[in-house]
Design a protein around this motif. Structure first.
Motif, PDB file in Angstrom:
ATOM      1  N   VAL A  87      76.114   4.575  43.384  1.00 33.19           N
ATOM      2  CA  VAL A  87      76.681   3.448  42.647  1.00 33.19           C
ATOM      3  C   VAL A  87      75.599   2.501  42.160  1.00 33.19           C
ATOM      4  N   ASP A  88      75.800   2.008  40.951  1.00 31.97           N
ATOM      5  CA  ASP A  88      74.991   0.937  40.389  1.00 31.97           C
ATOM      6  C   ASP A  88      75.915  -0.269  40.298  1.00 31.97           C
ATOM      7  N   ALA A  89      76.020  -1.004  41.411  1.00 30.70           N
ATOM      8  CA  ALA A  89      76.967  -2.114  41.478  1.00 30.70           C
ATOM      9  C   ALA A  89      76.611  -3.215  40.496  1.00 30.70           C
ATOM     10  N   GLU A  90      75.316  -3.397  40.238  1.00 30.19           N
ATOM     11  CA  GLU A  90      74.864  -4.455  39.340  1.00 30.19           C
ATOM     12  C   GLU A  90      75.420  -4.273  37.935  1.00 30.19           C
ATOM     13  N   ASN A  91      75.508  -3.034  37.484  1.00 29.59           N
ATOM     14  CA  ASN A  91      75.979  -2.747  36.135  1.00 29.59           C
ATOM     15  C   ASN A  91      77.376  -2.147  36.080  1.00 29.59           C
ATOM     16  N   GLY A  92      78.009  -1.984  37.263  1.00 31.92           N
ATOM     17  CA  GLY A  92      79.385  -1.521  37.303  1.00 31.92           C
ATOM     18  C   GLY A  92      79.583  -0.057  36.984  1.00 31.92           C
ATOM     19  N   HIS A  93      78.641   0.778  37.445  1.00 33.95           N
ATOM     20  CA  HIS A  93      78.741   2.206  37.155  1.00 33.95           C
ATOM     21  C   HIS A  93      78.732   3.051  38.434  1.00 33.95           C
ATOM     22  N   PHE A  94      79.429   4.150  38.354  1.00 33.25           N
ATOM     23  CA  PHE A  94      79.510   5.131  39.427  1.00 33.25           C
ATOM     24  C   PHE A  94      78.894   6.422  38.895  1.00 33.25           C
ATOM     25  N   TYR A  95      77.963   6.999  39.636  1.00 38.86           N
ATOM     26  CA  TYR A  95      77.282   8.221  39.198  1.00 38.86           C
ATOM     27  C   TYR A  95      77.515   9.359  40.188  1.00 38.86           C
ATOM     28  N   THR A  96      77.487  10.556  39.675  1.00 37.98           N
ATOM     29  CA  THR A  96      77.394  11.721  40.541  1.00 37.98           C
ATOM     30  C   THR A  96      76.117  12.474  40.189  1.00 37.98           C
ATOM     31  N   LEU A  97      75.482  13.021  41.206  1.00 38.37           N
ATOM     32  CA  LEU A  97      74.315  13.876  41.020  1.00 38.37           C
ATOM     33  C   LEU A  97      74.622  15.217  41.638  1.00 38.37           C
TER      34      LEU A  97
ATOM     35  N   LEU B 104      70.161  26.073  46.722  1.00 42.81           N
ATOM     36  CA  LEU B 104      69.424  26.966  47.619  1.00 42.81           C
ATOM     37  C   LEU B 104      68.865  28.120  46.790  1.00 42.81           C
ATOM     38  N   ARG B 105      67.770  28.704  47.248  1.00 34.00           N
ATOM     39  CA  ARG B 105      67.063  29.704  46.448  1.00 34.00           C
ATOM     40  C   ARG B 105      67.943  30.891  46.063  1.00 34.00           C
ATOM     41  N   GLN B 106      68.805  31.337  46.974  1.00 30.95           N
ATOM     42  CA  GLN B 106      69.587  32.541  46.699  1.00 30.95           C
ATOM     43  C   GLN B 106      70.719  32.301  45.706  1.00 30.95           C
ATOM     44  N   PHE B 107      71.021  31.012  45.409  1.00 29.46           N
ATOM     45  CA  PHE B 107      72.134  30.719  44.506  1.00 29.46           C
ATOM     46  C   PHE B 107      71.702  30.052  43.206  1.00 29.46           C
ATOM     47  N   ALA B 108      70.510  29.507  43.161  1.00 28.21           N
ATOM     48  CA  ALA B 108      70.129  28.603  42.072  1.00 28.21           C
ATOM     49  C   ALA B 108      70.179  29.256  40.702  1.00 28.21           C
ATOM     50  N   GLY B 109      69.544  30.417  40.538  1.00 25.46           N
ATOM     51  CA  GLY B 109      69.540  31.085  39.234  1.00 25.46           C
ATOM     52  C   GLY B 109      68.571  30.445  38.263  1.00 25.46           C
ATOM     53  N   ASP B 110      68.236  31.174  37.205  1.00 26.43           N
ATOM     54  CA  ASP B 110      67.266  30.701  36.223  1.00 26.43           C
ATOM     55  C   ASP B 110      67.815  29.613  35.312  1.00 26.43           C
ATOM     56  N   ASP B 111      69.143  29.490  35.251  1.00 26.35           N
ATOM     57  CA  ASP B 111      69.745  28.517  34.332  1.00 26.35           C
ATOM     58  C   ASP B 111      70.092  27.204  35.009  1.00 26.35           C
ATOM     59  N   ASN B 112      69.674  27.014  36.253  1.00 30.67           N
ATOM     60  CA  ASN B 112      70.084  25.817  36.972  1.00 30.67           C
ATOM     61  C   ASN B 112      69.464  24.562  36.375  1.00 30.67           C
ATOM     62  N   ALA B 113      70.140  23.438  36.568  1.00 30.25           N
ATOM     63  CA  ALA B 113      69.649  22.135  36.120  1.00 30.25           C
ATOM     64  C   ALA B 113      70.368  21.069  36.929  1.00 30.25           C
ATOM     65  N   TYR B 114      69.731  19.937  37.088  1.00 31.29           N
ATOM     66  CA  TYR B 114      70.409  18.810  37.727  1.00 31.29           C
ATOM     67  C   TYR B 114      71.225  18.064  36.693  1.00 31.29           C
ATOM     68  N   ILE B 115      72.419  17.644  37.077  1.00 32.92           N
ATOM     69  CA  ILE B 115      73.360  17.003  36.172  1.00 32.92           C
ATOM     70  C   ILE B 115      73.713  15.625  36.722  1.00 32.92           C
ATOM     71  N   ILE B 116      73.453  14.601  35.944  1.00 31.76           N
ATOM     72  CA  ILE B 116      73.787  13.230  36.329  1.00 31.76           C
ATOM     73  C   ILE B 116      74.919  12.776  35.418  1.00 31.76           C
ATOM     74  N   THR B 117      76.027  12.380  36.019  1.00 27.67           N
ATOM     75  CA  THR B 117      77.229  12.032  35.257  1.00 27.67           C
ATOM     76  C   THR B 117      77.637  10.601  35.576  1.00 27.67           C
ATOM     77  N   LYS B 118      77.988   9.865  34.536  1.00 32.68           N
ATOM     78  CA  LYS B 118      78.276   8.433  34.649  1.00 32.68           C
ATOM     79  C   LYS B 118      79.764   8.145  34.440  1.00 32.68           C
ATOM     80  N   PHE B 119      80.324   7.330  35.339  1.00 34.37           N
ATOM     81  CA  PHE B 119      81.703   6.855  35.246  1.00 34.37           C
ATOM     82  C   PHE B 119      81.685   5.329  35.409  1.00 34.37           C
TER      83      PHE B 119
END
Length: 293
Positions: free
Chosen positions: A155-165, A172-187
């Motif tokens: 949470v970014d309480a100062e700006n009133g936002h909720f995030y998921t990462l 984990l190595r056995q599941f990640a795959g070559d197409d993996n990426a981290y996704i940050i989503t804002k609500f």
């Protein structure tokens, strides 16, 4: 550079009759709150650095998973957010659940919003809100599914936002795959007066992806428009690491390898800021370390 800040006791065997692993960590004032798998919480005095807790209590979302292990409160991420008038502590946002699966409410892993109180020297906590995510309607938006099913709540309480990462796939190595990426989503950050909230794809305000360059998500926090997030198991193939994500620039502000720290062989768990800018991390073995610039 990191140095040992303090050690703390794991009280789970005494209070629950069996050992539960160290997980989330959050700080308010001079008190550090260490969470353990199941949602047991221990408060520690960061000023005296006494290894014995000031108090031990169950979160309102406490769940050992005895009926269904998917619903155990893994409590692997925690941070304070909105301040409520008349309360002893700000609301604590805890990533609860223990599964990447979904049920009728949405992702089983959800955000439990806890109001911690201190009365006559005794700590307690009540779950005052639950924030769920359900993937309905994602195909009708320009956004991607927010993750494989276990998003960390921030949470970014100062700006009133909720995030998921999260990530496209498991980190984990056995599941990640070559197409993996981290996704940050804002609500938007819902007010506690709304009660339980279920976000769906139509509620996504913004989203961006970052290169997948580190394994094994742990826990994190938000400060000054940046997510500080820890990774790794303290093992050669999963070294501890830190990533700082600039939410405005939508890029990594810092990629730090922690394999040369004093806790290189100890599983990092979460992080928090103390006295403004003092950055602390906790580890599985019952230690807290401070980052020294």
């Amino acid at each position: 550079m990191y140095k040992l800040f303090m050690e703390f006791e794991n009280p789970t065997e005494e209070f629950l009759g069996k050992y539960q692993s160290t997980q989330g960590f959050a700080v308010h004032g001079e008190t550090g709150f260490v969470l353990f798998h199941s949602g047991l919480c221990a408060a520690f005095d960061l000023k005296t650095r006494d290894k014995k807790p000031l108090g031990v209590f169950k979160l309102g979302s406490f769940d050992l998973g005895e009926k269904d292990k998917r619903y155990a409160n893994h409590a692997n991420d925690a941070m304070f957010g909105i301040t409520v008038d008349g309360e002893d502590f700000p609301l604590m946002y805890v990533t609860a659940g223990n599964s990447g699966e979904s049920d009728e409410k949405g992702y089983i892993s959800y955000c439990a919003v806890e109001q911690i109180r201190l009365k006559d020297g005794v700590y307690s906590s009540k779950t005052v809100q639950r924030i769920y995510y359900k993937n309905d309607g994602i195909e009708n938006t320009p956004f991607r599914t927010i993750g494989w099913g276990w998003p960390a709540a921030l949470v970014d309480a100062e700006n009133g936002h909720f995030y998921t990462l999260s990530a496209r796939n498991r980190t984990l190595r056995q599941f990640a795959g070559d197409d993996n990426a981290y996704i940050i989503t804002k609500f938007r950050l819902p007010d506690v007066s709304e009660g339980d909230v279920t976000f769906t794809a139509k509620d996504i305000l913004d989203q961006f992806e970052l290169p997948f360059n580190v394994f094994a998500t742990q826990g994190g926090t938000v400060k000054d428009g940046k997510i500080w997030y820890t990774f790794g198991f303290g093992k050669e193939d999963y070294p501890d690491a830190l990533r700082v994500i600039d939410l405005k620039k939508k890029e990594y502000a810092l990629c730090e390898d922690l394999s040369d720290t004093p806790f290189y062989n100890d599983e990092i768990e979460c992080c928090a800021f103390y006295q403004g800018n003092r950055f602390l991390v906790n580890t599985q073995s019952g230690k807290i370390y401070e980052r020294i610039d």
